[in-house]
Design a protein around this motif. Structure first.
Motif, mmCIF file in Angstrom:
data_model
loop_
_atom_site.group_PDB
_atom_site.id
_atom_site.type_symbol
_atom_site.label_atom_id
_atom_site.label_comp_id
_atom_site.label_asym_id
_atom_site.label_seq_id
_atom_site.Cartn_x
_atom_site.Cartn_y
_atom_site.Cartn_z
ATOM 1 N N LEU A 113 -11.390 72.554 34.596
ATOM 2 C CA LEU A 113 -11.546 73.193 35.903
ATOM 3 C C LEU A 113 -12.827 74.018 35.962
ATOM 4 O O LEU A 113 -13.476 74.086 37.015
ATOM 5 C CB LEU A 113 -10.324 74.073 36.210
ATOM 6 C CG LEU A 113 -10.341 74.791 37.546
ATOM 7 C CD1 LEU A 113 -10.305 73.798 38.700
ATOM 8 C CD2 LEU A 113 -9.162 75.759 37.635
ATOM 9 N N SER A 114 -13.229 74.592 34.835
ATOM 10 C CA SER A 114 -14.446 75.408 34.813
ATOM 11 C C SER A 114 -15.696 74.593 35.127
ATOM 12 O O SER A 114 -16.734 75.151 35.468
ATOM 13 C CB SER A 114 -14.598 76.096 33.451
ATOM 14 O OG SER A 114 -15.005 75.164 32.456
ATOM 15 N N ARG A 115 -15.602 73.266 35.038
ATOM 16 C CA ARG A 115 -16.751 72.397 35.299
ATOM 17 C C ARG A 115 -16.632 71.595 36.590
ATOM 18 O O ARG A 115 -17.524 70.823 36.916
ATOM 19 C CB ARG A 115 -16.924 71.418 34.144
ATOM 20 C CG ARG A 115 -17.320 72.062 32.841
ATOM 21 C CD ARG A 115 -18.776 72.537 32.898
ATOM 22 N NE ARG A 115 -19.172 73.125 31.651
ATOM 23 C CZ ARG A 115 -19.721 72.457 30.650
ATOM 24 N NH1 ARG A 115 -19.937 71.170 30.756
ATOM 25 N NH2 ARG A 115 -20.049 73.082 29.548
ATOM 26 N N ILE A 116 -15.530 71.748 37.290
ATOM 27 C CA ILE A 116 -15.325 70.997 38.533
ATOM 28 C C ILE A 116 -15.391 71.963 39.712
ATOM 29 O O ILE A 116 -14.607 72.906 39.792
ATOM 30 C CB ILE A 116 -13.957 70.262 38.524
ATOM 31 C CG1 ILE A 116 -13.909 69.200 37.440
ATOM 32 C CG2 ILE A 116 -13.647 69.663 39.896
ATOM 33 C CD1 ILE A 116 -14.869 68.035 37.631
ATOM 34 N N ARG A 155 -16.554 64.461 37.683
ATOM 35 C CA ARG A 155 -15.500 64.366 36.677
ATOM 36 C C ARG A 155 -15.984 64.998 35.392
ATOM 37 O O ARG A 155 -17.179 65.055 35.130
ATOM 38 C CB ARG A 155 -15.061 62.931 36.450
ATOM 39 C CG ARG A 155 -15.769 62.078 35.415
ATOM 40 C CD ARG A 155 -17.079 61.434 35.804
ATOM 41 N NE ARG A 155 -17.118 60.763 37.063
ATOM 42 C CZ ARG A 155 -16.918 59.473 37.242
ATOM 43 N NH1 ARG A 155 -16.681 58.705 36.233
ATOM 44 N NH2 ARG A 155 -17.014 58.948 38.439
ATOM 45 N N ILE A 156 -15.025 65.456 34.591
ATOM 46 C CA ILE A 156 -15.298 65.998 33.272
ATOM 47 C C ILE A 156 -14.186 65.534 32.342
ATOM 48 O O ILE A 156 -13.014 65.532 32.729
ATOM 49 C CB ILE A 156 -15.418 67.544 33.292
ATOM 50 C CG1 ILE A 156 -15.900 68.097 31.945
ATOM 51 C CG2 ILE A 156 -14.116 68.193 33.705
ATOM 52 C CD1 ILE A 156 -17.354 67.871 31.672
ATOM 53 N N VAL A 157 -14.554 65.099 31.160
ATOM 54 C CA VAL A 157 -13.587 64.700 30.144
ATOM 55 C C VAL A 157 -13.419 65.882 29.197
ATOM 56 O O VAL A 157 -14.404 66.481 28.762
ATOM 57 C CB VAL A 157 -14.067 63.448 29.381
ATOM 58 C CG1 VAL A 157 -13.104 63.108 28.245
ATOM 59 C CG2 VAL A 157 -14.209 62.266 30.343
ATOM 60 N N ASP A 202 -13.910 65.337 48.475
ATOM 61 C CA ASP A 202 -13.588 66.696 48.055
ATOM 62 C C ASP A 202 -12.685 66.760 46.825
ATOM 63 O O ASP A 202 -12.060 67.782 46.560
ATOM 64 C CB ASP A 202 -12.957 67.495 49.202
ATOM 65 C CG ASP A 202 -13.910 67.691 50.363
ATOM 66 O OD1 ASP A 202 -15.132 67.779 50.109
ATOM 67 O OD2 ASP A 202 -13.452 67.748 51.507
ATOM 68 N N VAL A 203 -12.601 65.671 46.066
ATOM 69 C CA VAL A 203 -11.798 65.636 44.844
ATOM 70 C C VAL A 203 -12.725 65.590 43.632
ATOM 71 O O VAL A 203 -13.698 64.847 43.621
ATOM 72 C CB VAL A 203 -10.857 64.407 44.819
ATOM 73 C CG1 VAL A 203 -10.104 64.314 43.487
ATOM 74 C CG2 VAL A 203 -9.878 64.449 45.976
ATOM 75 N N GLY A 204 -12.403 66.396 42.634
ATOM 76 C CA GLY A 204 -13.028 66.307 41.322
ATOM 77 C C GLY A 204 -11.940 65.945 40.327
ATOM 78 O O GLY A 204 -10.756 66.180 40.588
ATOM 79 N N VAL A 205 -12.309 65.372 39.197
ATOM 80 C CA VAL A 205 -11.310 64.860 38.255
ATOM 81 C C VAL A 205 -11.500 65.463 36.867
ATOM 82 O O VAL A 205 -12.609 65.449 36.325
ATOM 83 C CB VAL A 205 -11.373 63.322 38.161
ATOM 84 C CG1 VAL A 205 -10.285 62.797 37.234
ATOM 85 C CG2 VAL A 205 -11.253 62.683 39.544
#
Length: 190
Positions: free
Chosen positions: A79-82, A49-51, A7-10
């Motif tokens: 955050l808009s992509r996670i 994840r998103i850079v 449940d974690v996104g980065v």
């Protein structure tokens, strides 16, 4: 390992001007590996994840609009992509920081708004943290996003858990600091 990351996104911040480094930090190589790749290699493949960078880096990337709005603008763009209940924020200039995500995620799973690394000198590392997504949205709505110090986000939430750092949170702002890690190669400027 998946359970520690469940449940974690980065969000990986790589969008600064890198003025002290003299080159795009994300594309600096240490021992033949770009910093952005070193950071991403420590995040399990199945973890979203998103850079955040204004540069095309060959990985999933978004830029804040307009670019160079500071780390909070980068966090908001990422955050808009996670789409995950817990959101880790790490920085490309702290290449080992993803190692700390599992220990940071636990207090947030237990109800904290955010868990953040506290360095040995007592400095809070706002770019080495795990947030409850709802708390992060509230904090961003409260403090704004452009040219805001990342630590201001902590003022907008009730429960901030400090987690003692291990050294993996260390960021490297100059080539001289990176030299401690090995052979440094700055990207060529086109």
């Amino acid at each position: 390992m998946r359970d520690e990351w469940e449940d974690v996104g980065v969000v990986v911040l790589a969008g600064g001007r890198s003025t002290r480094m003299g080159a795009d930090k994300a594309q600096v190589k240490v021992n033949g590996t770009r910093l952005v790749d070193a950071v991403c290699s420590l995040i399990p493949d199945e973890v979203p994840r998103i850079v955040v960078s204004p540069q095309s880096l060959g990985v999933a990337t978004i830029s804040e609009d307009p670019p160079f709005g500071g780390p909070v603008a980068g966090i908001a763009a990422g955050l808009s992509r996670i789409d995950a209940p817990f959101v880790a924020v790490v920085s490309v200039d702290a290449p080992r920081s993803p190692e700390l995500v599992p220990v940071l995620a636990q207090p947030v799973r237990d109800g904290a708004d955010v868990a953040v690394i506290e360095a040995v000198d007592g400095y809070l590392q706002p770019l080495c943290a795990v947030w409850n997504r709802a708390a992060l949205v509230t904090a961003l709505d409260t403090v704004g996003t452009r040219d805001i110090p990342a630590k201001r986000l902590f003022d907008a939430v009730e429960s901030v858990v400090r987690v003692q750092g291990t050294g993996a949170e260390r960021d490297y702002d100059t080539r001289e600091e990176l030299d401690e890690l090995g052979d440094v190669e700055l990207p060529t400027v086109e």
